[in-house]
Design an enzyme around this catalytic site. Structure first.
Site, mmCIF file in Angstrom:
data_model
loop_
_atom_site.group_PDB
_atom_site.id
_atom_site.type_symbol
_atom_site.label_atom_id
_atom_site.label_comp_id
_atom_site.label_asym_id
_atom_site.label_seq_id
_atom_site.Cartn_x
_atom_site.Cartn_y
_atom_site.Cartn_z
ATOM 1 N N GLY A 8 0.839 -1.200 0.000
ATOM 2 C CA GLY A 8 0.000 0.000 0.000
ATOM 3 C C GLY A 8 0.868 1.241 0.000
ATOM 4 O O GLY A 8 0.544 2.250 0.617
ATOM 5 N N ALA A 122 -0.984 -4.129 15.676
ATOM 6 C CA ALA A 122 -1.450 -3.120 16.634
ATOM 7 C C ALA A 122 -2.291 -2.077 15.906
ATOM 8 O O ALA A 122 -1.893 -1.585 14.853
ATOM 9 C CB ALA A 122 -0.265 -2.442 17.304
ATOM 10 N N HIS A 156 -11.520 11.329 13.568
ATOM 11 C CA HIS A 156 -10.578 11.068 12.470
ATOM 12 C C HIS A 156 -11.018 11.818 11.214
ATOM 13 O O HIS A 156 -12.164 12.276 11.122
ATOM 14 C CB HIS A 156 -10.499 9.572 12.149
ATOM 15 C CG HIS A 156 -9.628 8.797 13.086
ATOM 16 N ND1 HIS A 156 -10.093 8.308 14.282
ATOM 17 C CD2 HIS A 156 -8.318 8.442 13.017
ATOM 18 C CE1 HIS A 156 -9.107 7.669 14.909
ATOM 19 N NE2 HIS A 156 -8.015 7.747 14.164
ATOM 20 N N LYS A 160 -11.641 8.030 6.531
ATOM 21 C CA LYS A 160 -11.516 6.764 7.292
ATOM 22 C C LYS A 160 -12.748 5.892 7.062
ATOM 23 O O LYS A 160 -13.874 6.376 7.107
ATOM 24 C CB LYS A 160 -11.341 7.067 8.785
ATOM 25 C CG LYS A 160 -11.077 5.818 9.612
ATOM 26 C CD LYS A 160 -10.498 6.137 10.974
ATOM 27 C CE LYS A 160 -10.308 4.892 11.818
ATOM 28 N NZ LYS A 160 -9.347 3.948 11.223
HETATM 29 P P1 NAD Z 1 -5.229 4.543 2.307
HETATM 30 O O1 NAD Z 1 -6.540 4.200 1.671
HETATM 31 O O2 NAD Z 1 -4.668 5.918 2.089
HETATM 32 O O3 NAD Z 1 -4.097 3.496 1.863
HETATM 33 C C1 NAD Z 1 -4.327 2.125 1.668
HETATM 34 C C2 NAD Z 1 -3.550 1.738 0.409
HETATM 35 O O4 NAD Z 1 -3.583 0.316 0.243
HETATM 36 C C3 NAD Z 1 -4.141 2.346 -0.875
HETATM 37 O O5 NAD Z 1 -3.123 3.070 -1.550
HETATM 38 C C4 NAD Z 1 -4.566 1.131 -1.691
HETATM 39 O O6 NAD Z 1 -4.374 1.319 -3.069
HETATM 40 C C5 NAD Z 1 -3.619 0.073 -1.145
HETATM 41 N N1 NAD Z 1 -4.027 -1.304 -1.441
HETATM 42 C C6 NAD Z 1 -5.285 -1.821 -1.440
HETATM 43 N N2 NAD Z 1 -5.254 -3.114 -1.835
HETATM 44 C C7 NAD Z 1 -3.956 -3.408 -2.075
HETATM 45 C C8 NAD Z 1 -3.291 -4.585 -2.520
HETATM 46 N N3 NAD Z 1 -3.953 -5.724 -2.789
HETATM 47 N N4 NAD Z 1 -1.937 -4.555 -2.649
HETATM 48 C C9 NAD Z 1 -1.241 -3.427 -2.401
HETATM 49 N N5 NAD Z 1 -1.830 -2.282 -1.986
HETATM 50 C C10 NAD Z 1 -3.180 -2.270 -1.821
HETATM 51 O O7 NAD Z 1 -5.445 4.269 3.864
HETATM 52 P P2 NAD Z 1 -4.524 4.723 5.107
HETATM 53 O O8 NAD Z 1 -5.087 5.979 5.711
HETATM 54 O O9 NAD Z 1 -3.084 4.676 4.717
HETATM 55 O O10 NAD Z 1 -4.857 3.554 6.132
HETATM 56 C C11 NAD Z 1 -4.652 2.193 5.824
HETATM 57 C C12 NAD Z 1 -5.017 1.322 7.026
HETATM 58 O O11 NAD Z 1 -4.113 1.619 8.108
HETATM 59 C C13 NAD Z 1 -6.419 1.557 7.593
HETATM 60 O O12 NAD Z 1 -6.932 0.324 8.049
HETATM 61 C C14 NAD Z 1 -6.180 2.503 8.757
HETATM 62 O O13 NAD Z 1 -7.177 2.462 9.751
HETATM 63 C C15 NAD Z 1 -4.866 1.938 9.277
HETATM 64 N N6 NAD Z 1 -4.082 2.836 10.125
HETATM 65 C C16 NAD Z 1 -3.456 2.272 11.206
HETATM 66 C C17 NAD Z 1 -2.623 3.030 12.005
HETATM 67 C C18 NAD Z 1 -1.869 2.348 13.121
HETATM 68 O O14 NAD Z 1 -1.094 3.022 13.825
HETATM 69 N N7 NAD Z 1 -2.003 1.032 13.295
HETATM 70 C C19 NAD Z 1 -2.438 4.391 11.729
HETATM 71 C C20 NAD Z 1 -3.069 4.947 10.606
HETATM 72 C C21 NAD Z 1 -3.893 4.155 9.792
#
Ligand code: NAD
Length: 268
Positions: A8, A122, A156, A160
């Protein structure tokens, strides 16, 4: 030196992770994966993240970079993450998972890999949030059975897709566990219409989605005469990204098992 690949890589967290790895001398950027069929396959991942050309192009299949990395960092979506977890188990790679919004079945599937791969999972990778979880344990033990109502409020950005946030749920779980309650039984995730007065043991959740808010969580312990609020505010995704890179370096030397940020930070 830990060689890290990012799934991603074109996403909000993916781009921030590229920046975080650039700032970490003990880790090196080894690859980036975009969605299958994405027009960004072939793009330089340094340019995608705004740090300048790095000579590593984004690919749309993990298999094509299998020999290049030691640890995968995955912030994508539940089904994508579970596929990558199976890939890492099969190929002896470690994985750091930040993806939130998994259903109970998806969580059970994730957990079934705990003996097959070393993973850090996490819902929030920030050091501050993980310390906050500790503070919540202490507060819940002191106040939760003494007539204080407990409510979790999170905010958020407008993009989200899951609610309440994984962090809010984790906070609720930590509080419930400290009090010998079950979040399944006592969590209240919706109040609308004639829903009646609050019950003593419930743990309530409220969600805000607006603008570009990176992530804010407040837990309120309120009783007649006073209210305590424990709040964490993230002002940049870099806090999550730095935590994830720290987790990747930490898990690189670990045996198979399911770990969380409390393990990584030595807060257990
Ligand atoms: P986002 O939508 O900006 O990014 C997700 C990316 O994954 C997109 O670019 C999408 O194209 C890509 N993707 C989807 N399917 C894919 C595949 N099969 N192969 C490769 N890439 C693929 O979302 P985001 O804001 O970056 O958040 C992503 C996740 O992380 C969410 O679940 C969010 O809640 C979580 N998150 C967790 C934390 C943490 O600290 N644990 C912090 C921020 C966000």
């Amino acid at each position: 030196m830990t060689r890290i690949a990012i799934v991603g890589v074109a996403g909000r967290m993916g781009r921030t992770l590229v920046n975080a790895i650039e700032q970490q001398a003990e880790a090196t950027l080894a690859g980036g994966i975009v969605e299958p069929g994405s027009s960004l396959a072939g793009a330089d991942i340094g340019e995608l993240a705004g740090v300048g050309k790095r000579g590593i192009v984004a690919v749309d299949a993990l298999q094509s970079i299998v020999d290049d990395f030691d640890v995968l960092i995955d912030f994508t979506a539940p089904q994508v993450t579970l596929g990558n977890l199976a890939f890492c188990a099969e190929h002896g790679k470690r994985i750091v998972i930040g993806t939130t919004g998994m259903s109970d079945d998806e969580l059970a599937e994730l957990d079934s890999f705990r003996d097959k791969v070393a993973m850090v999972f996490a819902p929030n990778m920030s050091v501050g949030v993980n310390l906050t979880l500790k503070l919540l344990q202490t507060a819940a033990k002191a106040l939760g059975d003494e007539g204080y109502d407990i409510e979790v409020i999170e905010a958020h950005h407008r993009h989200k897709v899951d609610a309440p946030s994984g962090t809010a749920i984790k906070m609720g779980e930590v509080i419930a566990e400290s009090l010998g309650r079950s979040l399944k039984e006592h969590g209240v995730f919706e109040r609308v219409g004639q829903c009646g007065p609050r019950t003593d043991k419930e743990i309530g959740f409220a969600t805000v989605r607006a603008g570009d808010i990176v992530g804010e969580h407040t837990v309120m312990f309120a009783t007649e005469g006073e209210r305590i609020e424990i709040t964490h505010k993230a002002s940049s995704r870099m806090t999550f990204a730095k935590g994830a890179v720290r987790a990747a370096r930490w898990v690189a030397g670990k045996e198979n098992g399911r770990y969380d940020m409390q393990d990584v930070l030595g807060l257990e």
